[in-house]
Design an enzyme around this catalytic site. Structure first.
Site, PDB file in Angstrom:
ATOM      1  N   TYR A  54       0.840  -1.203   0.000  1.00 50.12           N
ATOM      2  CA  TYR A  54       0.000   0.000   0.000  1.00 50.12           C
ATOM      3  C   TYR A  54       0.876   1.253   0.000  1.00 50.12           C
ATOM      4  O   TYR A  54       1.658   1.480   0.922  1.00 50.12           O
ATOM      5  CB  TYR A  54      -0.964   0.024   1.197  1.00 50.12           C
ATOM      6  CG  TYR A  54      -2.043  -1.053   1.160  1.00 50.12           C
ATOM      7  CD1 TYR A  54      -2.248  -1.851   0.026  1.00 50.12           C
ATOM      8  CD2 TYR A  54      -2.868  -1.287   2.246  1.00 50.12           C
ATOM      9  CE1 TYR A  54      -3.228  -2.831  -0.015  1.00 50.12           C
ATOM     10  CE2 TYR A  54      -3.865  -2.272   2.216  1.00 50.12           C
ATOM     11  CZ  TYR A  54      -4.022  -3.041   1.084  1.00 50.12           C
ATOM     12  OH  TYR A  54      -4.988  -4.016   1.051  1.00 50.12           O
ATOM     13  N   SER A 152      -5.077 -14.194   1.373  1.00 53.86           N
ATOM     14  CA  SER A 152      -6.024 -13.295   0.724  1.00 53.86           C
ATOM     15  C   SER A 152      -6.206 -13.751  -0.717  1.00 53.86           C
ATOM     16  O   SER A 152      -5.223 -13.878  -1.454  1.00 53.86           O
ATOM     17  CB  SER A 152      -5.511 -11.853   0.760  1.00 53.86           C
ATOM     18  OG  SER A 152      -6.426 -10.998   0.128  1.00 53.86           O
ATOM     19  N   SER A 208     -13.460  -4.232   0.248  1.00 57.64           N
ATOM     20  CA  SER A 208     -14.278  -3.464  -0.715  1.00 57.64           C
ATOM     21  C   SER A 208     -15.777  -3.667  -0.531  1.00 57.64           C
ATOM     22  O   SER A 208     -16.488  -4.040  -1.482  1.00 57.64           O
ATOM     23  CB  SER A 208     -13.864  -3.768  -2.162  1.00 57.64           C
ATOM     24  OG  SER A 208     -12.636  -3.160  -2.465  1.00 57.64           O
ATOM     25  N   PRO A 209     -16.304  -3.392   0.670  1.00 59.24           N
ATOM     26  CA  PRO A 209     -17.748  -3.553   0.891  1.00 59.24           C
ATOM     27  C   PRO A 209     -18.586  -2.641  -0.003  1.00 59.24           C
ATOM     28  O   PRO A 209     -19.749  -2.937  -0.273  1.00 59.24           O
ATOM     29  CB  PRO A 209     -17.930  -3.185   2.372  1.00 59.24           C
ATOM     30  CG  PRO A 209     -16.738  -2.349   2.719  1.00 59.24           C
ATOM     31  CD  PRO A 209     -15.615  -2.892   1.884  1.00 59.24           C
ATOM     32  N   ALA A 211     -17.615  -1.847  -3.144  1.00 62.60           N
ATOM     33  CA  ALA A 211     -17.088  -2.046  -4.500  1.00 62.60           C
ATOM     34  C   ALA A 211     -16.259  -0.836  -4.938  1.00 62.60           C
ATOM     35  O   ALA A 211     -16.398  -0.327  -6.053  1.00 62.60           O
ATOM     36  CB  ALA A 211     -18.233  -2.333  -5.480  1.00 62.60           C
ATOM     37  N   LYS A 218     -22.026   7.253  -6.139  1.00 58.14           N
ATOM     38  CA  LYS A 218     -21.383   8.522  -6.492  1.00 58.14           C
ATOM     39  C   LYS A 218     -20.941   8.574  -7.954  1.00 58.14           C
ATOM     40  O   LYS A 218     -20.602   9.628  -8.466  1.00 58.14           O
ATOM     41  CB  LYS A 218     -20.196   8.788  -5.557  1.00 58.14           C
ATOM     42  CG  LYS A 218     -18.993   7.894  -5.764  1.00 58.14           C
ATOM     43  CD  LYS A 218     -18.090   7.860  -4.541  1.00 58.14           C
ATOM     44  CE  LYS A 218     -17.342   9.142  -4.344  1.00 58.14           C
ATOM     45  NZ  LYS A 218     -16.493   9.064  -3.126  1.00 58.14           N
ATOM     46  N   GLY A 288     -13.167   1.305   3.807  1.00 56.23           N
ATOM     47  CA  GLY A 288     -12.225   2.258   3.230  1.00 56.23           C
ATOM     48  C   GLY A 288     -12.884   3.624   3.315  1.00 56.23           C
ATOM     49  O   GLY A 288     -14.094   3.737   3.087  1.00 56.23           O
ATOM     50  N   GLN A 294     -17.003  10.311   5.605  1.00 64.85           N
ATOM     51  CA  GLN A 294     -17.395   9.019   4.992  1.00 64.85           C
ATOM     52  C   GLN A 294     -17.392   7.923   6.052  1.00 64.85           C
ATOM     53  O   GLN A 294     -18.298   7.098   6.128  1.00 64.85           O
ATOM     54  CB  GLN A 294     -16.416   8.620   3.886  1.00 64.85           C
ATOM     55  CG  GLN A 294     -16.424   9.534   2.680  1.00 64.85           C
ATOM     56  CD  GLN A 294     -15.343   9.148   1.670  1.00 64.85           C
ATOM     57  OE1 GLN A 294     -14.508   8.277   1.926  1.00 64.85           O
ATOM     58  NE2 GLN A 294     -15.356   9.799   0.522  1.00 64.85           N
TER      59      GLN A 294
HETATM   60  P1  NDP Z   1     -14.760   0.268  -0.285  1.00 62.03           P
HETATM   61  O1  NDP Z   1     -15.278  -0.610  -1.354  1.00 62.03           O
HETATM   62  O2  NDP Z   1     -15.663   0.511   0.871  1.00 62.03           O
HETATM   63  O3  NDP Z   1     -14.338   1.648  -0.949  1.00 62.03           O
HETATM   64  C1  NDP Z   1     -13.909   2.703  -0.134  1.00 62.03           C
HETATM   65  C2  NDP Z   1     -13.899   4.011  -0.918  1.00 62.03           C
HETATM   66  O4  NDP Z   1     -15.228   4.390  -1.307  1.00 62.03           O
HETATM   67  C3  NDP Z   1     -13.418   5.150  -0.032  1.00 62.03           C
HETATM   68  O5  NDP Z   1     -12.028   5.214   0.042  1.00 62.03           O
HETATM   69  C4  NDP Z   1     -14.051   6.360  -0.710  1.00 62.03           C
HETATM   70  O6  NDP Z   1     -13.296   6.634  -1.873  1.00 62.03           O
HETATM   71  C5  NDP Z   1     -15.420   5.790  -1.107  1.00 62.03           C
HETATM   72  N1  NDP Z   1     -16.397   5.952  -0.013  1.00 62.03           N
HETATM   73  C6  NDP Z   1     -16.474   5.204   1.130  1.00 62.03           C
HETATM   74  N2  NDP Z   1     -17.514   5.599   1.879  1.00 62.03           N
HETATM   75  C7  NDP Z   1     -18.116   6.600   1.219  1.00 62.03           C
HETATM   76  C8  NDP Z   1     -19.240   7.395   1.510  1.00 62.03           C
HETATM   77  N3  NDP Z   1     -19.954   7.215   2.612  1.00 62.03           N
HETATM   78  N4  NDP Z   1     -19.601   8.336   0.600  1.00 62.03           N
HETATM   79  C9  NDP Z   1     -18.893   8.522  -0.537  1.00 62.03           C
HETATM   80  N5  NDP Z   1     -17.796   7.792  -0.862  1.00 62.03           N
HETATM   81  C10 NDP Z   1     -17.406   6.835   0.013  1.00 62.03           C
HETATM   82  O7  NDP Z   1     -13.430  -0.325   0.352  1.00 62.03           O
HETATM   83  P2  NDP Z   1     -11.920  -0.411  -0.224  1.00 62.03           P
HETATM   84  O8  NDP Z   1     -11.902  -0.831  -1.644  1.00 62.03           O
HETATM   85  O9  NDP Z   1     -11.223   0.847   0.147  1.00 62.03           O
HETATM   86  O10 NDP Z   1     -11.359  -1.608   0.652  1.00 62.03           O
HETATM   87  C11 NDP Z   1     -11.326  -1.504   2.079  1.00 62.03           C
HETATM   88  C12 NDP Z   1     -10.045  -2.092   2.614  1.00 62.03           C
HETATM   89  O11 NDP Z   1      -9.979  -3.467   2.283  1.00 62.03           O
HETATM   90  C13 NDP Z   1      -8.737  -1.513   2.067  1.00 62.03           C
HETATM   91  O12 NDP Z   1      -8.349  -0.308   2.691  1.00 62.03           O
HETATM   92  C14 NDP Z   1      -7.782  -2.629   2.360  1.00 62.03           C
HETATM   93  O13 NDP Z   1      -7.381  -2.593   3.713  1.00 62.03           O
HETATM   94  C15 NDP Z   1      -8.633  -3.857   2.115  1.00 62.03           C
HETATM   95  N6  NDP Z   1      -8.431  -4.396   0.745  1.00 62.03           N
HETATM   96  C16 NDP Z   1      -7.808  -5.608   0.626  1.00 62.03           C
HETATM   97  C17 NDP Z   1      -7.571  -6.155  -0.598  1.00 62.03           C
HETATM   98  C18 NDP Z   1      -6.866  -7.469  -0.707  1.00 62.03           C
HETATM   99  O14 NDP Z   1      -6.446  -7.855  -1.804  1.00 62.03           O
HETATM  100  N7  NDP Z   1      -6.703  -8.197   0.378  1.00 62.03           N
HETATM  101  C19 NDP Z   1      -7.961  -5.471  -1.852  1.00 62.03           C
HETATM  102  C20 NDP Z   1      -8.639  -4.216  -1.622  1.00 62.03           C
HETATM  103  C21 NDP Z   1      -8.868  -3.718  -0.365  1.00 62.03           C
HETATM  104  P3  NDP Z   1     -13.131   8.109  -2.533  1.00 62.03           P
HETATM  105  O15 NDP Z   1     -13.392   9.139  -1.494  1.00 62.03           O
HETATM  106  O16 NDP Z   1     -11.771   8.131  -3.060  1.00 62.03           O
HETATM  107  O17 NDP Z   1     -14.141   8.154  -3.624  1.00 62.03           O
END
Ligand code: NDP
Length: 332
Positions: A54, A152, A208-209, A211, A218, A288, A294
């Site tokens: 990361y 993973s 990625s709850p 996506a 958004k 995330g 957020q």
């Molecule tokens: P999400 O699918 O929840 O996406 C998060 C992103 O969505 C945020 O960073 C933000 O991005 C946007 N967001 C979140 N909440 C809101 C809201 N309420 N309103 C508007 N925009 C919002 O999760 P991630 O894809 O970030 O994954 C979460 C974690 O999972 C990672 O940090 C990591 O630790 C882990 N992960 C692990 C992987 C693996 O291979 N093991 C792969 C991917 C993730 P923005 O503001 O930029 O639009």
């Protein structure tokens, strides 16, 4: 905040956790990271997810600095990291013994910690015998540098191989998997791993709850400035996850899902995260967030759980239209 056991272990993780991919290091510096992590910790989040890759190590460095500055007690934290992509040299990728030993040491230095609670193999390594990886993970645990190990995006077959090797050699088997899990990606968690929850007591920390943000709706009218898919560095991710027929289909479905959430009187992100939490085989949903607001919004997801009635779930299933059917019963 509710806490769930991580698989069959005695370790409790907050049902919502905080991940540092993109958000820490790329989208925020130290101050931003501090504000996000403090918001998470104050809400009861104890599990913070990281990976050596990361922001090329910067995320771990910032997370380590935040933990130091905040003065949180080590026993109140569950810290993870993930190993696989450690650099560009011939021995900087994969899950060889050398890679795991050197990767762990470097991650602990960046995090300024003596040990991580959870150490993940970030992907399967097709070139390293699974036995070498299982033994290396056991070596790290025996040295006290990690407490539990997991994987993973390993297939059930790969996990079973690791389990059998560990059992045959009296070694510690993997405890947890970190798969993608959200309304658009379900098969591994709901079908493929189904027997492993019992067979090996597998826990899951799901990613990625939302996506990647699509499940906030958004992206229905273009790509907002500053959002993940607007970042030049992550154009590959936009091309893969948004600019494809599947990506556009997800955006269209999010519009419909938002209507269901509105009927329930809640927001789409809350509903989508609550849907993940509803699955009892999920130990922790990794959130995330690039901004504290957020996170504040997403932390309200557990309140939506009681509203996910059979009728609402049916409406959601009709929109996503991807309920895994499981294995075909040829006797029927
Ligand atoms: P999400 O699918 O929840 O996406 C998060 C992103 O969505 C945020 O960073 C933000 O991005 C946007 N967001 C979140 N909440 C809101 C809201 N309420 N309103 C508007 N925009 C919002 O999760 P991630 O894809 O970030 O994954 C979460 C974690 O999972 C990672 O940090 C990591 O630790 C882990 N992960 C692990 C992987 C693996 O291979 N093991 C792969 C991917 C993730 P923005 O503001 O930029 O639009």
């Amino acid at each position: 905040m509710e806490y769930r056991f991580l698989g069959k272990s005695g370790l409790k993780v907050s049902e919502l956790s905080f991940g540092s991919w993109i958000t820490i290091g790329d989208q925020s510096d130290f101050e931003g990271a501090y504000n996000l992590m403090k918001e998470a910790f104050d809400a009861g989040i104890n599990f913070f997810d990281n990976a050596e890759v990361y922001s090329a190590g910067k995320a771990e460095t910032l997370v380590g600095k935040v933990i130091k500055k905040a003065g949180w007690k080590r026993r109140d934290l569950v810290i993870s990291t993930k190993l696989f992509w450690g650099g560009d040299g011939p021995n900087d990728r994969g899950l060889s013994r050398k890679r795991i030993v050197e990767g762990t040491n470097a991650a602990l230095q960046r995090l300024q910690l003596e040990y991580v609670d959870l150490l993940f193999c970030h992907r399967p390594d097709l070139y390293t015998p699974v036995e070498e990886t299982v033994r290396a993970m056991n070596h790290i645990i025996n040295q006290g540098k990690a407490l539990y190990w997991g994987t993973s995006e390993w297939s059930a077959i790969q996990l079973r191989e690791a389990l059998h090797i560990a059992r045959e050699n009296s070694l510690i088997p993997p405890l947890m998997e970190q798969p993608e899990y959200n309304l658009f990606c379900r098969n591994r968690v709901e079908v493929e791993y189904k027997q492993l929850y019992e067979e090996m007591g597998l826990g899951t920390t799901t990613w990625s709850p939302l996506a990647g943000g699509i499940l906030t709706n958004k992206y229905s009218e273009g790509i907002p400035d500053g959002s993940r898919f607007s970042l030049e560095k992550y154009s590959w991710l936009r091309e893969k996850r948004l600019d494809t027929p599947e990506g556009r289909d997800k955006v269209a479905k999010s519009v419909k899902l938002k209507k269901i959430a509105s009927q329930m009187g809640v927001t789409l992100p809350r509903m989508a995260i609550a849907w993940c939490l509803k699955n009892p085989n999920v130990s922790s949903v990794i959130l995330g967030a690039s901004k504290p607001e957020q996170l504040r919004e997403n932390l309200k997801a557990p309140e939506v759980l009681p509203l996910l009635t059979e009728d609402i779930i049916k409406q959601i299933e009709e929109v996503v239209d991807n309920k895994p059917s499981g294995e075909k019963d040829w006797r029927l």
